[in-house]
Design an enzyme around this catalytic site. Structure first.
Site, short mmCIF file in Angstrom:
data_model
loop_
_atom_site.label_atom_id
_atom_site.label_comp_id
_atom_site.label_asym_id
_atom_site.label_seq_id
_atom_site.Cartn_x
_atom_site.Cartn_y
_atom_site.Cartn_z
N GLU A 158 0.08 -11.98 -7.42
CA GLU A 158 1.35 -11.81 -6.71
C GLU A 158 1.79 -13.06 -5.95
O GLU A 158 2.49 -12.98 -4.94
CB GLU A 158 1.27 -10.62 -5.75
N GLU A 197 0.01 -3.20 -12.22
CA GLU A 197 -0.11 -2.31 -11.06
C GLU A 197 1.11 -1.41 -11.00
O GLU A 197 2.21 -1.81 -11.39
CB GLU A 197 -0.21 -3.09 -9.74
#
Length: 844
Positions: free
Chosen positions: A400, A487
């Site tokens: 991320e 995710e």
């Protein structure tokens, strides 16, 4: 003279003392550690700080501690012919190592292996001292910013003593691939030779022999040889016709033996690997394993455990892999967000569980020195793990993080240099992010609506502006590319196993809906949910008690309803699953609603009984879950055939059941104007008042005052009853039960300690967990084992778990657990078997 070679575990007889190294520990006349000086004898793996389950201050983890081990060297071969290394699989976070008081090495980073040469001094006994610093160093990944997980300090993975000759195999790996000829495969074996400093010139006539054996190790299937010199890299090619392929359903492993000999024929070193023959390719049309499209249904895993942090031996690591593969039916796991235990990866190879492994990090990218450390982490990860057939993707981007062209150009280049045949990926949550990797891996948290799925029509999303998943074409920077969801869910809907039933069911349905949506898009290679298990975290995340309740299982590996979404996708021939998302209580849900009841199952149908009477047969909801192999069964009627007692015509009985079912699911106010008119006409025909309707609903729907509260679910496969589950609104806790993962533990003096998880449950008269028991449990052990964690633990929603570790001695371990309300404690016996010594060679 024969050279003594081999790799031996060295995990027993370590001494540990909290605090930094003291100068006297490095002096030649120091008498060594003792209990009188505050040292304690420990067996690795070891965690420096046993933390409470929750509600702690994570700053307590930042500390230093020292480990000492004396290693006898008497009886070793001539030091001119041999040398020794001490190999550490993992130390968190950083450490300094001394050998006989002399500095040997400094290692930085909690997840990568390193080694120390022991033979620089010709001493009869070698004393190794390790100072571990578990502080979060901002110059070491994953630190420098906020991090949504904790790192637990200590020598938390295994340690090995490796003997080899004056030249040795520094690195060896193999990833087979198809050859140009039909049905023929080639296995290039890449070997790097190293030698004692200043001796390379003497070692010019070395010989490498590579042998390939079947999984049993009895039959040699291929052979290759080459002449090499010290400090040289060489590639040898094995050819094999029609090998058995490694696959998720049949993970066949070959054994690869690599031997280094000198000019006199003496064996200087031997390394063994397990390899698999398979192809694994991500394309814009999905993921293909051995030419067959496989949808990657998976979860993310953190490697920590209650009370022990990262320090868990091989049994628990393997049990996690077995749980993910066999109990949850996954095809892929992501090692979020760092390289994980070699034992876990070995088990993935054995089980056929595909792995996406990534470098340490979480959102933050530091300065140039930090990035160089990250590149070293990447190199160490790939060098350690590139022979594993289960690993199909390297994560070369900090999870991320923002785009960083130069840094990620380097990570991709390094990965492709070290392993040209495996694809790279980089997990981001950014749309239109720069794609330098082979696969666009995306954390998709698009779905932020439908906060009350049980109050909506089954399967319907109320907020049309919130799609279940993003459209890949609107995420990718330009044109089609391999695409994997890495995710979803997680922090969007944190759910505790002790939450109200409706939230637990809503959590499960989020996973089911997103998984169904992903499976319906051929551009998506797979969908990995966040995450497998609840985990500890910093104060900036989670529920304020240092736990993120994002897992489909809790930290004890006990399932929430969402776990059954994944488990129910396996085929019935493998395992029958029948798990309702309900406790069948009459007042657990808002407004005492009892419907709908979602049943996560891989059966063709479910027969629903109340008492001894059949309510009806219910089928998978393929309308709202068209892409799942096994959609949930939705029970939307608890009256069904029971209303036949009223003697009404079939039309009126069906109408009453349907309208009562909707009222029991969503409340009477949710009846549409048409349905209200239908109910009014029905009441006129049957001459019933509203009070009469209420009584009928209470009698047949809620079952108020029923003498037999039994609910039976019977799974049907191919027209036959194959499984039955019983529940009841009169559930009451009757006793405790203990359920160990393993009944036999193997142990030896220097192996990493053997362990097993033991689940403790309060069960009712139906054999189900009594979900509202939160009482303390007292645990007692007798025999050659120790308890990992406190003697008193609390049940959470009727269940908890603890781990025990075997000692050196064999014998029977008796474990008892009791609570005051039950007269008799639960008891289980575990056998500890003293294993005869075995020589170990490096694994994958």
């Amino acid at each position: 003279m024969q050279v003594d070679t081999g790799r031996f575990p060295l995990n027993g007889d370590w001494w540990y003392r909290p605090g930094p190294v003291e100068e006297r520990f490095l002096q030649e006349d120091w008498g060594g550690p003792s209990e009188a000086q505050g040292w304690q004898l420990v067996h690795l793996p070891h965690d420096m700080t046993e933390m409470p389950l929750n509600g702690f201050d994570e700053r307590r983890l930042a500390k230093k501690g020292c480990y000492v081990r004396d290693i006898a060297t008497e009886g070793r071969a001539d030091s001119q012919l041999s040398c020794a290394f001490l190999e550490f699989d993992g130390v968190a976070v950083s450490c300094r190592v001394w050998v006989n008081g002399r500095p040997a090495t400094i290692h930085r980073g909690p997840y990568t292996p390193f080694s120390v040469r022991l033979d620089s001094a010709e001493d009869e006994k070698v004393r190794v001292l390790v100072e571990v610093d578990s502080a979060e160093d901002p110059e070491i990944p994953p630190f420098g910013g906020v991090v949504d997980y904790l790192v637990f300090g200590g020598i938390y993975r295994g340690v090995w003593l490796r003997h080899c000759g004056r030249a040795w195999i520094d690195d060896a790996w193999c990833l087979p691939r198809p050859a140009h000829e039909k049905d023929t495969w080639e296995a290039p074996v890449h070997v790097t030779i190293a030698a004692i400093e200043g001796r390379a010139a003497e070692l010019q006539a070395l010989h490498v022999v590579v042998r390939l054996f079947d999984s049993g190790g009895d039959h040699e299937t291929a052979l290759a040889e080459a002449s090499v010199s010290a400090s040289q890299e060489v590639s040898l090619l094995l050819a094999l016709a029609s090998p058995r392929l490694w696959d998720i359903d049949a993970p066949y492993l070959y054994r690869l033996s690599i031997t280094l000999e000198d000019a006199a024929g003496r064996i200087l070193d031997t390394v063994e690997k397990r390899i698999g023959f398979r192809t694994a390719v991500f394309t814009p049309q999905g993921f293909f394993l051995n030419g067959r499209r496989v949808f990657l249904r998976g979860l993310n895993r953190h490697q920590e455990f209650p009370w022990s942090g990262y320090a868990m031996g091989p049994d628990a690591q393997r049990c996690d892999a077995q749980l993910l593969k066999r109990e949850l039916g996954l095809t892929m796991v992501r090692t979020s967000h760092y390289p994980q235990s070699p034992h876990f990866l070995d088990a993935c190879d054995e089980l056929g569980l595909l792995v996406f492994e990534e470098i340490p990090g979480w959102q933050h990218v530091g300065d140039a020195a930090w990035q160089e450390q990250s590149l070293r982490d990447l190199q160490a990860m790939i060098r350690r793990d590139r022979s594993h057939p289960s690993i199909v993707l390297w994560g070369v981007r900090i999870n991320e993080s923002q785009d960083n062209h130069e840094f990620y150009r380097k990570t991709n280049e390094l990965a492709r240099t070290l392993d040209p045949d495996r694809q790279t990926a980089g997990v981001r949550y950014i749309r239109k992010s720069e794609l330098l990797e082979d696969v666009y891996t995306f954390n998709d948290f698009s779905f932020d609506g439908d906060t009350g799925p049980l109050t909506a029509e089954p399967g319907r999303v109320r907020h049309k502006s919130s799609p279940l998943i993003a459209n890949p074409s609107r995420v990718l920077p330009s044109g089609p590319a391999p695409y994997l969801i890495t995710e979803h869910s997680g922090h969007m809907f944190p759910t505790k196993r002790f939450d109200q039933e409706e939230r637990l069911a809503a959590h499960a349905l989020r996973h089911a809906r997103i998984l169904d949506a992903a499976m319906g898009d051929q551009r998506i290679a797979g969908c990995l949910g966040w995450c497998a298990f609840d985990y500890h975290t910093h104060k900036d995340f989670g529920s304020g008690d240092r736990i993120c309740y994002h897992g489909v299982m809790d930290m004890f590996r006990i399932p929430k309803y969402a776990a059954w979404v994944y488990a129910s996708q396996v085929e019935p021939r493998e395992r029958i699953v029948l798990e309702p998302a309900s406790r069948f209580a009459k007042g657990e849900r808002d407004a005492a609603r009892v419907l709908p009841i979602y049943v996560f199952t891989n059966c063709d149908a479910v027969d629903f009984y109340r008492g001894s009477r059949l309510v009806g047969r219910f089928f998978p909801d393929r309308r709202h879950f068209p892409n799942l192999p096994h959609p949930p069964v939705v029970i939307d009627d608890v009256i069904g055939q029971l209303i036949d007692d009223e003697g009404w015509p079939a039309r009126d009985a069906a109408l009453f059941s349907r309208l009562a079912g909707k009222a029991l699911a969503h409340g009477p106010s949710r009846l549409s104007p048409t349905e209200q008119i239908q109910m009014g006409l029905f009441m006129l025909r049957r001459r019933l008042s509203m009070r009469d309707i209420e009584v009928l609903v209470m009698r047949y729907g809620m079952g108020w005052g029923a003498r037999d509260e039994t609910v039976r679910l019977v799974g049907i496969v191919d027209g036959k009853e194959v499984i039955e589950r019983r529940f009841g609104a009169d559930s009451a806790a009757r006793r405790l039960v203990l359920e160990p993962d393993l009944l036999v533990l193997d142990t030896s003096s220097d192996e990493e300690w053997s362990s097993t998880r033991i689940v403790v449950r309060a069960v009712d008269q139906y054999g189900n967990t009594a979900p509202f028991v939160f009482e303390p449990v007292h645990i007692e052990l007798e025999g050659p084992a120790r308890l990992l964690g406190p003697q008193w633990i609390s049940l959470q929603s009727g269940a908890a778990a603890f781990w025990i570790a075997a000692g050196r001695n064999e014998g029977r371990v008796c474990i008892r657990a009791g609570v005051p309300r039950f007269e008799e404690p639960a008891q289980v016996d575990i056998e500890v078997i003293q294993r005869s010594y075995e020589r170990h060679e490096p694994g994958n």
